[in-house]
Design a protein around this motif. Structure first.
Motif, PDB file in Angstrom:
ATOM      1  N   LEU A 187      -6.801  12.455   9.914  1.00  0.00           N
ATOM      2  CA  LEU A 187      -6.958  11.505  11.011  1.00  0.00           C
ATOM      3  C   LEU A 187      -5.876  10.428  10.979  1.00  0.00           C
ATOM      4  O   LEU A 187      -5.538   9.841  12.014  1.00  0.00           O
ATOM      5  N   ALA A 188      -5.337  10.182   9.777  1.00  0.00           N
ATOM      6  CA  ALA A 188      -4.261   9.198   9.646  1.00  0.00           C
ATOM      7  C   ALA A 188      -2.898   9.785   9.987  1.00  0.00           C
ATOM      8  O   ALA A 188      -1.887   9.076   9.959  1.00  0.00           O
ATOM      9  N   GLY A 189      -2.853  11.097  10.287  1.00  0.00           N
ATOM     10  CA  GLY A 189      -1.606  11.726  10.696  1.00  0.00           C
ATOM     11  C   GLY A 189      -0.741  12.230   9.564  1.00  0.00           C
ATOM     12  O   GLY A 189       0.432  12.551   9.765  1.00  0.00           O
ATOM     13  N   MET A 190      -1.308  12.373   8.361  1.00  0.00           N
ATOM     14  CA  MET A 190      -0.526  12.852   7.223  1.00  0.00           C
ATOM     15  C   MET A 190      -0.293  14.357   7.334  1.00  0.00           C
ATOM     16  O   MET A 190      -1.168  15.108   7.769  1.00  0.00           O
ATOM     17  N   ARG A 191       0.893  14.804   6.938  1.00  0.00           N
ATOM     18  CA  ARG A 191       1.213  16.233   7.006  1.00  0.00           C
ATOM     19  C   ARG A 191       0.356  17.043   6.047  1.00  0.00           C
ATOM     20  O   ARG A 191      -0.094  16.541   5.018  1.00  0.00           O
ATOM     21  N   ARG A 192       0.173  18.325   6.386  1.00  0.00           N
ATOM     22  CA  ARG A 192      -0.768  19.178   5.660  1.00  0.00           C
ATOM     23  C   ARG A 192      -0.447  19.253   4.165  1.00  0.00           C
ATOM     24  O   ARG A 192      -1.341  19.110   3.327  1.00  0.00           O
ATOM     25  N   SER A 193       0.806  19.477   3.811  1.00  0.00           N
ATOM     26  CA  SER A 193       1.165  19.599   2.389  1.00  0.00           C
ATOM     27  C   SER A 193       0.900  18.300   1.643  1.00  0.00           C
ATOM     28  O   SER A 193       0.410  18.305   0.506  1.00  0.00           O
ATOM     29  N   GLU A 194       1.186  17.178   2.285  1.00  0.00           N
ATOM     30  CA  GLU A 194       0.947  15.866   1.674  1.00  0.00           C
ATOM     31  C   GLU A 194      -0.548  15.605   1.539  1.00  0.00           C
ATOM     32  O   GLU A 194      -0.995  15.031   0.547  1.00  0.00           O
ATOM     33  N   ALA A 249      -8.987   7.515   0.378  1.00  0.00           N
ATOM     34  CA  ALA A 249      -8.012   8.213   1.228  1.00  0.00           C
ATOM     35  C   ALA A 249      -7.764   7.425   2.505  1.00  0.00           C
ATOM     36  O   ALA A 249      -6.629   7.288   2.961  1.00  0.00           O
ATOM     37  N   SER A 250      -8.833   6.879   3.082  1.00  0.00           N
ATOM     38  CA  SER A 250      -8.697   6.099   4.306  1.00  0.00           C
ATOM     39  C   SER A 250      -7.881   4.842   4.082  1.00  0.00           C
ATOM     40  O   SER A 250      -7.035   4.470   4.911  1.00  0.00           O
ATOM     41  N   THR A 251      -8.126   4.164   2.952  1.00  0.00           N
ATOM     42  CA  THR A 251      -7.409   2.914   2.701  1.00  0.00           C
ATOM     43  C   THR A 251      -5.955   3.172   2.333  1.00  0.00           C
ATOM     44  O   THR A 251      -5.055   2.492   2.827  1.00  0.00           O
ATOM     45  N   THR A 252      -5.711   4.157   1.480  1.00  0.00           N
ATOM     46  CA  THR A 252      -4.343   4.387   1.017  1.00  0.00           C
ATOM     47  C   THR A 252      -3.470   5.013   2.096  1.00  0.00           C
ATOM     48  O   THR A 252      -2.263   4.798   2.123  1.00  0.00           O
ATOM     49  N   ALA A 253      -4.087   5.782   3.009  1.00  0.00           N
ATOM     50  CA  ALA A 253      -3.302   6.387   4.091  1.00  0.00           C
ATOM     51  C   ALA A 253      -2.669   5.323   4.976  1.00  0.00           C
ATOM     52  O   ALA A 253      -1.579   5.502   5.502  1.00  0.00           O
ATOM     53  N   GLY A 254      -3.353   4.182   5.098  1.00  0.00           N
ATOM     54  CA  GLY A 254      -2.824   3.125   5.942  1.00  0.00           C
ATOM     55  C   GLY A 254      -2.048   2.076   5.184  1.00  0.00           C
ATOM     56  O   GLY A 254      -1.515   1.141   5.772  1.00  0.00           O
TER      57      GLY A 254
END
Length: 264
Positions: free
Chosen positions: A109-116, A156-161
């Protein structure tokens, strides 16, 4: 007075979130319920703050306001963090997804690429000591394990942003209250370990004074409804004797607000 929610574009070196004169009212003119009244509170980046108070004093309402799930009726809320993540009493995992996919969903949902996403998910499951269990579905995990997955998902939600250096903020609403005493004790220790390794600011709601003193650097007591900040204690790095004294002092303050709530 108008309410304002300031986004993370506001910068500050010593504040992750600040509430200034925050009020929250529910209902119409005849049946208005004032949940919060004039709340002033600041949490520093990386700080662990615990909220205590009588049932119905507005602790969860305060978390919802900080999370952006609701708006204050008046006052200012200033965030200098990435979008806050919220962890509830129940793990609230998607039952049809594996543990890995539940965590990965926040990154997707944060837009991170699949491999990442897959690499970061594996790192987070290792961090909460669930490495190798990513293919399990929620019903195959114990209650404590499900809460670990929920913690990994929140991180994951906090670190993605926060990859651009923006501080992270985790909001926790009695996340261990439904667990047995032994599992709860273990997860308290695990949370402290994870918090120290990630430097995430935490605002943690609990009814348990000992839990608040064990986990928090600072304990904030709210009055009975309408909720106001009535007292704070610094509880980081206490000796055994000091901790016992503070626990008794906080218990005394909590009994006072509960008594005033019952008498209202």
């Amino acid at each position: 007075m108008t309410a304002m929610l300031h986004p993370s574009s506001v910068t500050s070196h010593n504040t992750a979130v600040r509430l200034a004169g925050v009020h929250k009212r529910f209902g119409g003119s005849r049946d208005t319920v004032v949940a919060l009244e004039g709340v002033d509170l600041r949490v520093a980046p990386g700080e662990f703050v615990c909220l205590l108070g009588a049932s119905g004093c507005g602790k969860t309402t305060l978390l919802n306001l900080v999370a952006g799930l609701d708006k204050p009726s008046a006052g200012d809320i200033t965030l200098t963090t990435s979008r806050p993540a919220v962890m509830f009493q129940e793990a609230a995992l998607m039952p049809w997804l594996t543990a890995s996919r539940n965590v990965e969903l926040a990154l997707r949902l944060a837009g991170m690429r699949r491999s990442e996403r897959r690499e970061r998910t594996a790192e987070l499951l290792d961090l909460v000591r669930l490495g190798g269990l990513g293919d399990r579905r929620p019903h195959e995990l114990s209650g404590g394990m499900r809460q670990r997955v929920a913690l990994a998902r929140a991180l994951a939600s906090t670190t993605a942003g926060s990859e651009n250096g923006t501080p992270a903020l985790l909001l926790m609403d009695e996340p261990f209250s439904a667990l047995d005493a032994i599992t709860r004790d273990v997860l308290q220790g695990e949370l402290l370990r994870v918090w120290r390794s990630t430097n995430t600011a935490v605002l943690f709601v609990t009814h348990d004074v000992r839990e608040a003193v064990r986990l928090g650097q600072r304990v904030v007591l709210l009055s009975s409804r309408p909720g106001r900040v009535v007292r704070e204690w610094a509880v980081d790095g206490l000796s055994g004797a000091e901790e016992a004294e503070i626990i008794e002092e906080i218990n005394s303050g909590l009994r006072e607000v509960i008594s005033s709530h019952a008498a209202a």
